[in-house]
Design a protein around this motif. Structure first.
Motif, PDB file in Angstrom:
ATOM      1  N   GLN A  78      10.953  -0.033  -7.300  1.00  3.60           N
ATOM      2  CA  GLN A  78      11.728   0.444  -5.843  1.00  3.60           C
ATOM      3  C   GLN A  78      10.441  -0.938  -5.084  1.00  3.60           C
ATOM      4  N   HIS A  79      10.694  -0.561  -4.335  1.00  2.00           N
ATOM      5  CA  HIS A  79       9.418  -1.830  -3.505  1.00  2.00           C
ATOM      6  C   HIS A  79       8.534  -0.630  -2.699  1.00  2.00           C
ATOM      7  N   TRP A  80       7.372  -0.743  -2.544  1.00  2.00           N
ATOM      8  CA  TRP A  80       6.676   0.334  -2.181  1.00  2.00           C
ATOM      9  C   TRP A  80       5.166  -0.415  -1.256  1.00  2.00           C
ATOM     10  N   GLU A  81       5.351  -1.515  -0.595  1.00  2.00           N
ATOM     11  CA  GLU A  81       4.880  -2.184   0.253  1.00  2.00           C
ATOM     12  C   GLU A  81       4.229  -1.025   1.652  1.00  2.00           C
ATOM     13  N   SER A  82       5.259  -0.679   2.068  1.00  3.39           N
ATOM     14  CA  SER A  82       5.498  -0.294   2.941  1.00  3.39           C
ATOM     15  C   SER A  82       4.864   1.554   2.805  1.00  3.39           C
ATOM     16  N   HIS A  83       3.985   1.672   1.933  1.00  6.26           N
ATOM     17  CA  HIS A  83       3.289   2.987   1.454  1.00  6.26           C
ATOM     18  C   HIS A  83       1.247   2.669   1.314  1.00  6.26           C
ATOM     19  N   LEU A  84       1.494   1.511   1.462  1.00  8.96           N
ATOM     20  CA  LEU A  84       0.381   0.450   1.456  1.00  8.96           C
ATOM     21  C   LEU A  84      -0.210   0.238   3.517  1.00  8.96           C
ATOM     22  N   ASP A  85      -1.945   0.749   3.154  1.00  8.87           N
ATOM     23  CA  ASP A  85      -2.107   0.428   4.710  1.00  8.87           C
ATOM     24  C   ASP A  85      -3.105  -1.052   4.225  1.00  8.87           C
ATOM     25  N   ASN A  86      -1.602  -2.143   4.252  1.00  8.59           N
ATOM     26  CA  ASN A  86      -1.967  -3.605   4.042  1.00  8.59           C
ATOM     27  C   ASN A  86      -1.205  -4.590   4.900  1.00  8.59           C
ATOM     28  N   PRO A  87      -1.733  -4.511   6.390  1.00 13.43           N
ATOM     29  CA  PRO A  87      -0.009  -5.280   7.278  1.00 13.43           C
ATOM     30  C   PRO A  87      -0.298  -5.756   7.082  1.00 13.43           C
ATOM     31  N   LYS A  88      -1.559  -6.838   6.415  1.00 13.94           N
ATOM     32  CA  LYS A  88      -1.600  -7.874   6.665  1.00 13.94           C
ATOM     33  C   LYS A  88      -0.958  -9.096   5.117  1.00 13.94           C
ATOM     34  N   ALA A  89      -0.394  -7.946   4.594  1.00 13.18           N
ATOM     35  CA  ALA A  89       0.181  -8.576   3.564  1.00 13.18           C
ATOM     36  C   ALA A  89      -0.864  -8.994   2.532  1.00 13.18           C
ATOM     37  N   LEU A  90      -1.565  -9.422   2.176  1.00 13.43           N
ATOM     38  CA  LEU A  90      -3.042  -9.440   1.619  1.00 13.43           C
ATOM     39  C   LEU A  90      -2.951  -9.479   0.279  1.00 13.43           C
ATOM     40  N   HIS A  91      -3.166 -10.087  -0.196  1.00 10.53           N
ATOM     41  CA  HIS A  91      -2.917 -10.302  -2.419  1.00 10.53           C
ATOM     42  C   HIS A  91      -3.983  -8.682  -2.595  1.00 10.53           C
ATOM     43  N   LEU A  92      -2.934  -8.512  -3.839  1.00 12.75           N
ATOM     44  CA  LEU A  92      -3.649  -7.069  -4.306  1.00 12.75           C
ATOM     45  C   LEU A  92      -3.385  -8.142  -5.654  1.00 12.75           C
ATOM     46  N   ASN A  93      -5.276  -7.492  -5.788  1.00 18.32           N
ATOM     47  CA  ASN A  93      -5.756  -8.019  -7.517  1.00 18.32           C
ATOM     48  C   ASN A  93      -5.975  -7.556  -8.351  1.00 18.32           C
ATOM     49  N   ALA A  94      -6.166  -5.743  -8.059  1.00 20.05           N
ATOM     50  CA  ALA A  94      -6.351  -5.432  -9.546  1.00 20.05           C
ATOM     51  C   ALA A  94      -5.652  -3.502  -8.994  1.00 20.05           C
ATOM     52  N   ILE A  95      -5.157  -3.312 -10.094  1.00 16.11           N
ATOM     53  CA  ILE A  95      -4.811  -1.859 -10.048  1.00 16.11           C
ATOM     54  C   ILE A  95      -5.760  -0.632 -11.175  1.00 16.11           C
ATOM     55  N   ARG A  96      -6.283   0.640 -10.562  1.00 16.14           N
ATOM     56  CA  ARG A  96      -6.976   1.209 -11.061  1.00 16.14           C
ATOM     57  C   ARG A  96      -7.063   2.730 -11.346  1.00 16.14           C
ATOM     58  N   GLU A  97      -7.515   3.719 -11.900  1.00 13.14           N
ATOM     59  CA  GLU A  97      -7.157   5.106 -11.852  1.00 13.14           C
ATOM     60  C   GLU A  97      -9.037   5.536 -12.570  1.00 13.14           C
ATOM     61  N   VAL A  98      -9.131   5.767 -11.083  1.00 15.62           N
ATOM     62  CA  VAL A  98     -11.274   6.203 -11.833  1.00 15.62           C
ATOM     63  C   VAL A  98     -11.586   7.811 -11.282  1.00 15.62           C
ATOM     64  N   GLY A  99     -11.651   8.691 -12.484  1.00 11.59           N
ATOM     65  CA  GLY A  99     -11.646   9.797 -12.017  1.00 11.59           C
ATOM     66  C   GLY A  99     -10.449  10.796 -11.394  1.00 11.59           C
ATOM     67  N   GLY A 100      -9.101   9.995 -12.119  1.00  9.01           N
ATOM     68  CA  GLY A 100      -8.014  10.674 -11.653  1.00  9.01           C
ATOM     69  C   GLY A 100      -7.332  10.375 -10.590  1.00  9.01           C
ATOM     70  N   THR A 101      -7.678   9.444  -9.586  1.00  6.11           N
ATOM     71  CA  THR A 101      -7.758   8.640  -8.294  1.00  6.11           C
ATOM     72  C   THR A 101      -7.232   7.119  -8.816  1.00  6.11           C
ATOM     73  N   LEU A 102      -5.931   6.848  -7.897  1.00  7.06           N
ATOM     74  CA  LEU A 102      -5.739   5.405  -8.207  1.00  7.06           C
ATOM     75  C   LEU A 102      -6.725   4.753  -6.713  1.00  7.06           C
ATOM     76  N   TYR A 103      -7.127   3.198  -7.006  1.00  4.87           N
ATOM     77  CA  TYR A 103      -7.479   2.627  -6.644  1.00  4.87           C
ATOM     78  C   TYR A 103      -6.545   1.262  -6.475  1.00  4.87           C
ATOM     79  N   ILE A 104      -6.970   0.284  -5.069  1.00 10.82           N
ATOM     80  CA  ILE A 104      -6.066  -0.778  -5.562  1.00 10.82           C
ATOM     81  C   ILE A 104      -6.940  -1.489  -5.140  1.00 10.82           C
ATOM     82  N   VAL A 105      -7.036  -2.534  -4.980  1.00 11.52           N
ATOM     83  CA  VAL A 105      -8.176  -3.719  -4.153  1.00 11.52           C
ATOM     84  C   VAL A 105      -8.028  -5.090  -4.301  1.00 11.52           C
ATOM     85  N   GLY A 106      -8.447  -5.589  -3.378  1.00 11.57           N
ATOM     86  CA  GLY A 106      -7.529  -7.745  -2.880  1.00 11.57           C
ATOM     87  C   GLY A 106      -8.499  -8.270  -2.323  1.00 11.57           C
ATOM     88  N   GLU A 107      -7.648  -9.397  -1.123  1.00 10.48           N
ATOM     89  CA  GLU A 107      -9.102  -9.965  -0.716  1.00 10.48           C
ATOM     90  C   GLU A 107      -8.812  -9.256   0.780  1.00 10.48           C
TER      91      GLU A 107
END
Length: 333
Positions: free
Chosen positions: A167-196
């Motif tokens: 399922q598309h989940w773009e609407s669940h992300l605070d990314n209004p500019k549709a920036l590239h999402l380069n990585a997703i990782r779990e650290v300390g039990g929490t998920l993080y996404i980083v991008g441009e």
């Protein structure tokens, strides 16, 4: 026109006429990489590899043209897996010793249920016009079949059934500019996404949103690693930021390089490792505040790193995977 010029012109005219009058049947038909299995090649272990992961005691690597390799001797020898596509693969994850997922160009998602020996295609961009030929750049799954895949132009997909449906989940992300999402990782039990453009997203406590974390850097981040509340994000021009409180506050790390940082790793002794596009191996023993280049590192661009064995790293890049000695004997978390 001299004799040589007239002869050359005649040859050129003949070639041109042949090309213009050639039957369409003579042209090689287009073979969609999504329908073309990866070609077995003895050169695959020395070609571009983009991602590495542990599948139990096995190591699995993904790379160009659908290449998936696996090693049962800590990277000493490699075997090529059976893969149904020949599109470039970018990243992979194995939350268990048997089940793994790989993603890449054309929105492709592959699944393996046998520790990376064979793969099946679960999804690609032809099934969804909003995905199309957009590349997926990273993937995360937990041991219960809940996962996410992220990629270019803000593409974010979620699955709760082991990748059978997405399922598309773009609407669940605070990314209004549709920036590239380069990585997703779990650290300390929490998920993080980083991008441009300095984008850092952190999954909310209820798991239903990824909320923007203020960032003091506006360039691209390529990865995230850490342990507990200690967090490290890294990217362009040797930039790395470290946080001791889960991203509430950031400080710029002294990496000692201006080269892009492409992959990172947290070691069991608390040390952090980074590798760069030029093949540098950087180590921090103070939570990411300062990094020091490690000596006697074999040259070559790097795109992924993991601990192959105590005191031994495996670094993947443009020339395949290479083993690199490391003084510390701790295993990666």
């Amino acid at each position: 026109m001299n004799r040589f010029s007239r002869a050359a012109a005649g040859v050129l005219a003949g070639v041109t006429l042949t090309l213009l009058t050639a039957s369409p049947a003579q042209a090689a038909p287009f073979a969609d990489p999504l329908d073309t299995p990866a070609v077995a090649s003895t050169l695959a272990p020395r070609a571009l590899l983009n991602g590495l992961a542990h599948a139990g005691t096995r190591i699995v690597a993904v790379g160009q043209r659908g290449h998936v390799l696996f090693s049962d001797d800590q990277g000493g020898h490699w075997h090529q897996a059976a893969v149904p596509v020949s599109t470039d693969l970018v990243a992979l994850v194995f939350p268990t010793a048997r089940d793994g997922w790989a993603v890449g160009h054309d929105g492709v998602v592959l699944h393996s249920a046998d520790a990376g020996a064979t793969w099946v295609r679960q999804f690609d961009g032809r099934k969804d016009a909003d995905v199309g030929d957009k590349p997926l750049l990273d993937v995360w799954f937990d041991a219960h079949g809940h996962g996410m895949a992220v990629g270019a132009f803000g593409l974010a997909l979620r699955s709760d059934d082991g990748g059978k449906t997405w399922q598309h989940w773009e609407s669940h992300l605070d990314n209004p500019k549709a920036l590239h999402l380069n990585a997703i990782r779990e650290v300390g039990g929490t998920l993080y996404i980083v991008g441009e453009q300095g984008l850092i997203l952190k999954r909310s406590t209820n798991g239903e949103r990824f909320e923007a974390v203020p960032s003091p850097y506006q360039g691209s981040f390529f990865g995230v690693t850490g342990t507990g509340d200690s967090l490290l994000v890294f990217g362009l021009r040797g930039t790395a930021l470290h946080s001791a409180d889960g991203g509430q506050h950031w400080a710029r790390a002294d990496t000692g390089t201006q080269t892009g940082l492409t992959a990172g790793l947290a070691l069991g002794d608390g040390a952090l490792l980074l590798v760069s596009q030029s093949g540098q191996l950087l180590r921090s023993a103070d939570g990411g505040a300062t990094f020091h280049a490690q000596p006697q590192v074999k040259p070559g661009p790097a795109s992924a790193v993991l601990v192959a064995a105590p005191g031994q790293l495996l670094i993947a890049g443009a020339r395949g995977a290479r083993l690199q000695a490391l003084a510390a004997t701790a295993a990666a978390k």
